[in-house]
Design a protein around this motif. Structure first.
Motif, PDB file in Angstrom:
ATOM      1  N   VAL A   1       0.482  12.681 -17.005  1.00 22.81           N
ATOM      2  CA  VAL A   1      -0.740  13.463 -17.396  1.00 22.81           C
ATOM      3  C   VAL A   1      -0.639  14.247 -18.432  1.00 22.81           C
ATOM      4  CG1 VAL A   1       0.006  15.416 -15.906  1.00 22.81           C
ATOM      5  CG2 VAL A   1      -2.587  15.114 -16.306  1.00 22.81           C
ATOM      6  N   ALA A   2       0.586  14.731 -18.836  1.00 21.26           N
ATOM      7  CA  ALA A   2       0.736  15.387 -20.021  1.00 21.26           C
ATOM      8  C   ALA A   2       0.708  14.760 -21.280  1.00 21.26           C
ATOM      9  CB  ALA A   2       2.089  16.213 -20.182  1.00 21.26           C
ATOM     10  N   PRO A   3       1.281  13.365 -21.354  1.00 16.16           N
ATOM     11  CA  PRO A   3       1.166  12.654 -22.707  1.00 16.16           C
ATOM     12  C   PRO A   3      -0.055  11.909 -22.870  1.00 16.16           C
ATOM     13  CG  PRO A   3       2.832  11.683 -21.140  1.00 16.16           C
ATOM     14  CD  PRO A   3       2.305  12.809 -20.345  1.00 16.16           C
ATOM     15  N   VAL A   4      -0.655  11.400 -21.990  1.00 17.27           N
ATOM     16  CA  VAL A   4      -1.781  10.557 -22.032  1.00 17.27           C
ATOM     17  C   VAL A   4      -3.236  11.220 -21.752  1.00 17.27           C
ATOM     18  CG1 VAL A   4      -0.643   8.634 -21.551  1.00 17.27           C
ATOM     19  CG2 VAL A   4      -1.730   9.383 -19.846  1.00 17.27           C
ATOM     20  N   GLY A   5      -3.027  12.620 -20.839  1.00 22.51           N
ATOM     21  CA  GLY A   5      -4.178  13.110 -20.649  1.00 22.51           C
ATOM     22  C   GLY A   5      -4.929  12.245 -19.366  1.00 22.51           C
ATOM     23  N   HIS A   6      -6.066  13.273 -18.991  1.00 21.87           N
ATOM     24  CA  HIS A   6      -6.857  12.668 -17.801  1.00 21.87           C
ATOM     25  C   HIS A   6      -7.720  11.404 -18.145  1.00 21.87           C
ATOM     26  CE1 HIS A   6      -6.073  16.747 -16.313  1.00 21.87           C
ATOM     27  NE2 HIS A   6      -6.076  16.299 -14.929  1.00 21.87           N
ATOM     28  N   VAL A   7      -8.005  11.378 -19.495  1.00 24.30           N
ATOM     29  CA  VAL A   7      -8.875  10.131 -19.717  1.00 24.30           C
ATOM     30  C   VAL A   7      -7.806   8.886 -19.855  1.00 24.30           C
ATOM     31  CG1 VAL A   7      -9.793   9.048 -21.970  1.00 24.30           C
ATOM     32  CG2 VAL A   7     -10.284  11.474 -21.152  1.00 24.30           C
ATOM     33  N   GLY A   8      -6.684   9.098 -20.062  1.00 23.26           N
ATOM     34  CA  GLY A   8      -5.505   8.106 -20.224  1.00 23.26           C
ATOM     35  C   GLY A   8      -5.165   7.651 -18.746  1.00 23.26           C
ATOM     36  N   LEU A   9      -5.179   8.575 -17.765  1.00 21.60           N
ATOM     37  CA  LEU A   9      -5.063   8.250 -16.504  1.00 21.60           C
ATOM     38  C   LEU A   9      -6.071   7.332 -15.861  1.00 21.60           C
ATOM     39  CD1 LEU A   9      -3.317  11.520 -14.963  1.00 21.60           C
ATOM     40  CD2 LEU A   9      -2.196   9.376 -15.649  1.00 21.60           C
ATOM     41  N   LEU A  10      -7.226   7.779 -16.222  1.00 24.75           N
ATOM     42  CA  LEU A  10      -8.545   7.070 -15.715  1.00 24.75           C
ATOM     43  C   LEU A  10      -8.533   5.689 -16.273  1.00 24.75           C
ATOM     44  CD1 LEU A  10     -11.311   9.693 -15.967  1.00 24.75           C
ATOM     45  CD2 LEU A  10      -9.985   8.658 -13.915  1.00 24.75           C
ATOM     46  N   MET A  11      -8.159   5.328 -17.527  1.00 28.36           N
ATOM     47  CA  MET A  11      -7.863   4.089 -18.077  1.00 28.36           C
ATOM     48  C   MET A  11      -6.783   3.411 -17.503  1.00 28.36           C
ATOM     49  SD  MET A  11     -10.257   3.851 -20.462  1.00 28.36           S
ATOM     50  CE  MET A  11      -9.676   2.355 -21.239  1.00 28.36           C
ATOM     51  N   LEU A  12      -5.782   3.978 -17.185  1.00 27.39           N
ATOM     52  CA  LEU A  12      -4.618   3.420 -16.346  1.00 27.39           C
ATOM     53  C   LEU A  12      -4.928   2.745 -15.001  1.00 27.39           C
ATOM     54  CD1 LEU A  12      -1.886   2.391 -15.966  1.00 27.39           C
ATOM     55  CD2 LEU A  12      -1.011   4.801 -15.332  1.00 27.39           C
ATOM     56  N   ALA A  13      -5.677   3.877 -14.226  1.00 31.13           N
ATOM     57  CA  ALA A  13      -6.547   3.414 -12.979  1.00 31.13           C
ATOM     58  C   ALA A  13      -7.362   2.171 -13.015  1.00 31.13           C
ATOM     59  CB  ALA A  13      -7.081   4.685 -12.365  1.00 31.13           C
TER      60      ALA A  13
ATOM     61  N   LEU B   1       3.228   5.767  -2.941  1.00 34.56           N
ATOM     62  CA  LEU B   1       4.606   6.611  -3.232  1.00 34.56           C
ATOM     63  C   LEU B   1       4.503   6.664  -4.866  1.00 34.56           C
ATOM     64  CD1 LEU B   1       6.800   7.976  -2.206  1.00 34.56           C
ATOM     65  CD2 LEU B   1       8.240   5.761  -2.406  1.00 34.56           C
ATOM     66  N   THR B   2       4.227   5.394  -5.529  1.00 39.90           N
ATOM     67  CA  THR B   2       4.327   5.599  -7.088  1.00 39.90           C
ATOM     68  C   THR B   2       3.208   6.237  -7.808  1.00 39.90           C
ATOM     69  OG1 THR B   2       3.511   3.264  -7.016  1.00 39.90           O
ATOM     70  CG2 THR B   2       5.947   3.498  -7.116  1.00 39.90           C
ATOM     71  N   GLY B   3       1.936   6.034  -7.078  1.00 35.92           N
ATOM     72  CA  GLY B   3       0.750   6.534  -7.825  1.00 35.92           C
ATOM     73  C   GLY B   3       0.884   7.980  -8.367  1.00 35.92           C
ATOM     74  N   PRO B   4       1.053   8.932  -7.284  1.00 36.27           N
ATOM     75  CA  PRO B   4       1.378  10.370  -7.575  1.00 36.27           C
ATOM     76  C   PRO B   4       2.239  10.606  -8.603  1.00 36.27           C
ATOM     77  CG  PRO B   4       0.919  10.085  -5.237  1.00 36.27           C
ATOM     78  CD  PRO B   4       1.148   8.554  -5.792  1.00 36.27           C
ATOM     79  N   GLY B   5       3.134   9.764  -8.561  1.00 38.38           N
ATOM     80  CA  GLY B   5       4.419  10.056  -9.291  1.00 38.38           C
ATOM     81  C   GLY B   5       3.949   9.752 -10.835  1.00 38.38           C
ATOM     82  N   LEU B   6       3.248   8.545 -10.923  1.00 38.10           N
ATOM     83  CA  LEU B   6       2.864   8.250 -12.358  1.00 38.10           C
ATOM     84  C   LEU B   6       1.816   9.163 -12.745  1.00 38.10           C
ATOM     85  CD1 LEU B   6       2.351   4.306 -11.910  1.00 38.10           C
ATOM     86  CD2 LEU B   6       4.151   5.474 -13.617  1.00 38.10           C
ATOM     87  N   GLY B   7       0.798   9.744 -11.981  1.00 31.39           N
ATOM     88  CA  GLY B   7       0.334  10.835 -12.531  1.00 31.39           C
ATOM     89  C   GLY B   7       0.894  11.741 -13.053  1.00 31.39           C
TER      90      GLY B   7
ATOM     91  N   ALA C   1       0.995  -1.225  -0.099  1.00 31.52           N
ATOM     92  CA  ALA C   1      -0.025  -0.107  -0.033  1.00 31.52           C
ATOM     93  C   ALA C   1       0.760   1.275  -0.134  1.00 31.52           C
ATOM     94  CB  ALA C   1      -0.838  -0.228   1.086  1.00 31.52           C
ATOM     95  N   SER C   2       1.876   1.177   0.802  1.00 26.93           N
ATOM     96  CA  SER C   2       2.843   2.571   0.859  1.00 26.93           C
ATOM     97  C   SER C   2       3.402   2.692  -0.354  1.00 26.93           C
ATOM     98  CB  SER C   2       3.829   2.264   2.008  1.00 26.93           C
ATOM     99  OG  SER C   2       3.057   2.255   3.333  1.00 26.93           O
ATOM    100  N   LEU C   3       4.023   1.623  -1.081  1.00 27.61           N
ATOM    101  CA  LEU C   3       4.748   1.520  -2.379  1.00 27.61           C
ATOM    102  C   LEU C   3       3.820   2.042  -3.374  1.00 27.61           C
ATOM    103  CD1 LEU C   3       7.117   1.212  -4.167  1.00 27.61           C
ATOM    104  CD2 LEU C   3       6.264  -1.318  -4.626  1.00 27.61           C
ATOM    105  N   GLY C   4       2.319   1.898  -3.215  1.00 22.57           N
ATOM    106  CA  GLY C   4       1.259   2.280  -4.217  1.00 22.57           C
ATOM    107  C   GLY C   4       0.921   3.734  -3.977  1.00 22.57           C
TER     108      GLY C   4
ATOM    109  N   GLN D   1       5.520   8.049   3.051  1.00 25.18           N
ATOM    110  CA  GLN D   1       5.310   6.903   2.309  1.00 25.18           C
ATOM    111  C   GLN D   1       6.755   6.225   2.124  1.00 25.18           C
ATOM    112  OE1 GLN D   1       2.561   5.457   1.862  1.00 25.18           O
ATOM    113  NE2 GLN D   1       1.221   7.145   1.507  1.00 25.18           N
ATOM    114  N   GLY D   2       7.794   7.104   2.056  1.00 22.02           N
ATOM    115  CA  GLY D   2       9.208   6.438   1.897  1.00 22.02           C
ATOM    116  C   GLY D   2       9.453   5.817   3.304  1.00 22.02           C
ATOM    117  N   LEU D   3       9.384   6.612   4.450  1.00 19.64           N
ATOM    118  CA  LEU D   3       9.674   6.043   5.813  1.00 19.64           C
ATOM    119  C   LEU D   3       8.915   4.896   6.126  1.00 19.64           C
ATOM    120  CD1 LEU D   3       9.933   9.265   7.962  1.00 19.64           C
ATOM    121  CD2 LEU D   3      11.553   7.959   7.468  1.00 19.64           C
ATOM    122  N   ALA D   4       7.465   4.855   5.612  1.00 15.50           N
ATOM    123  CA  ALA D   4       6.617   3.656   5.931  1.00 15.50           C
ATOM    124  C   ALA D   4       7.043   2.282   5.309  1.00 15.50           C
ATOM    125  CB  ALA D   4       5.416   4.070   5.520  1.00 15.50           C
ATOM    126  N   ILE D   5       7.688   2.622   3.944  1.00 19.00           N
ATOM    127  CA  ILE D   5       8.032   1.436   3.315  1.00 19.00           C
ATOM    128  C   ILE D   5       9.092   0.882   3.849  1.00 19.00           C
ATOM    129  CG2 ILE D   5       9.101   0.844   1.174  1.00 19.00           C
ATOM    130  CD1 ILE D   5       7.279   2.736  -0.246  1.00 19.00           C
TER     131      ILE D   5
END
Length: 296
Positions: free
Chosen positions: A32-44, A22-28, A17-20, A146-150
């Protein structure tokens, strides 16, 4: 999982959960620029589907790897639904002292979290009026948490549970937070608050939450799957709401700004005491697996 397996593995599992987180906001931010919000929703949606697939695989793995005799308080059927009505979870809590203790622990946890959340909103609004700057501050805090938790979940949680017991997981963070409330009452600065908030959130993710889940390894299925849902939803959110009203009432006493922090320290110490008693009760149940079934 049996209690022994839980002590060894739950910290590592919680690290997912902590890894997610930490990485989820980074992926967003990255996509967000290359795939847009629609692409992020598809990824989710794809990630949620993958999570459901992992859940199906885990159920099959459980059926192929039954616990040895005596490793759980009561023999549970893998395929027969428990049945009953939606209110049985509340009834189980009301008539079982061990579950009442867990419910009290959750209410105190929610109260401490709410007190700090309201204080966070006040201090951030005072120091960072610009919404963009607020977002940056929250993002930085979340990354550190999240880093400390992991790191703690991977390297410390399982070892602490195995060597020192579940009670230590439940007590350590409340004691630290009680000291933090007193510190904040005497030095109400944003830097002090950040230290306390990071300690509270990282400690909850890495120690308190895995320890709380481990408590349910020594209860019968009726309590594990019904009472736990009631505690995690109705009890937690109810405690969250009530503590929010209390904190707001204390804030109205503007001439006593440190009062809420001293009360928060008292709540945190009560939280620590409840965790200690739960850890001791869990050890007794683990030593005598048949006791919970007899008391039920």
């Amino acid at each position: 999982f049996s209690t022994t397996q839980a002590k060894r593995l739950f910290g590592m599992i919680a690290g997912g959960a902590s890894l997610g987180g930490l990485t989820g906001p980074g992926l967003g931010a990255l996509l967000v620029a290359p795939v847009g919000h629609v692409g992020l929703l598809m990824l989710a949606a794809l990630l949620l589907a993958a999570s459901a697939g992992a859940g199906v695989w885990l159920y099959r793995w459980r059926d192929r790897n039954p616990l040895p005799a005596g490793a759980q308080p009561e023999e549970e059927s893998r395929h027969v639904p428990l049945g009953g009505n939606p209110f049985e979870g509340a009834a189980e809590v009301a008539r079982t002292p061990f579950l009442i203790g867990i419910a009290v622990f959750v209410v105190l946890l929610a109260s401490v979290s709410t007190f700090l959340y309201f204080e966070q909103a006040r201090l951030v609004a005072e120091h960072f009026p610009d919404p963009t700057r607020q977002t940056q501050v929250f993002g930085l805090i979340d990354t550190v948490v999240q880093g400390l938790a992991i790191l703690t979940q991977i390297f410390l949680t399982g070892r602490i549970a195995q060597r020192l017991g579940i009670g230590v997981l439940l007590v350590a963070v409340p004691v630290v937070i009680a000291a933090g409330f007193l510190w904040l009452a005497l030095a109400p600065t944003f830097a002090v608050f950040v230290v306390i908030m990071v300690a509270r959130r990282a400690g909850e993710y890495a120690l308190v939450r895995p320890g709380r889940e481990m408590l349910y390894t020594v209860v019968p299925p009726q309590q594990k799957f019904k009472a736990k849902n009631f505690i995690d939803t109705v009890v937690y959110r109810g405690g969250d709401a009530v503590s929010g009203w209390v904190k707001r009432a204390l804030d109205l006493l503007g001439e006593l700004p440190g009062l809420a922090m001293f009360i928060g320290a008292g709540i945190a110490l009560t939280w620590a005491g409840t965790g200690f008693l739960l850890g001791r009760a869990q050890r007794r149940r683990e030593a005598d697996p048949e006791a919970p079934a007899r008391r039920s």
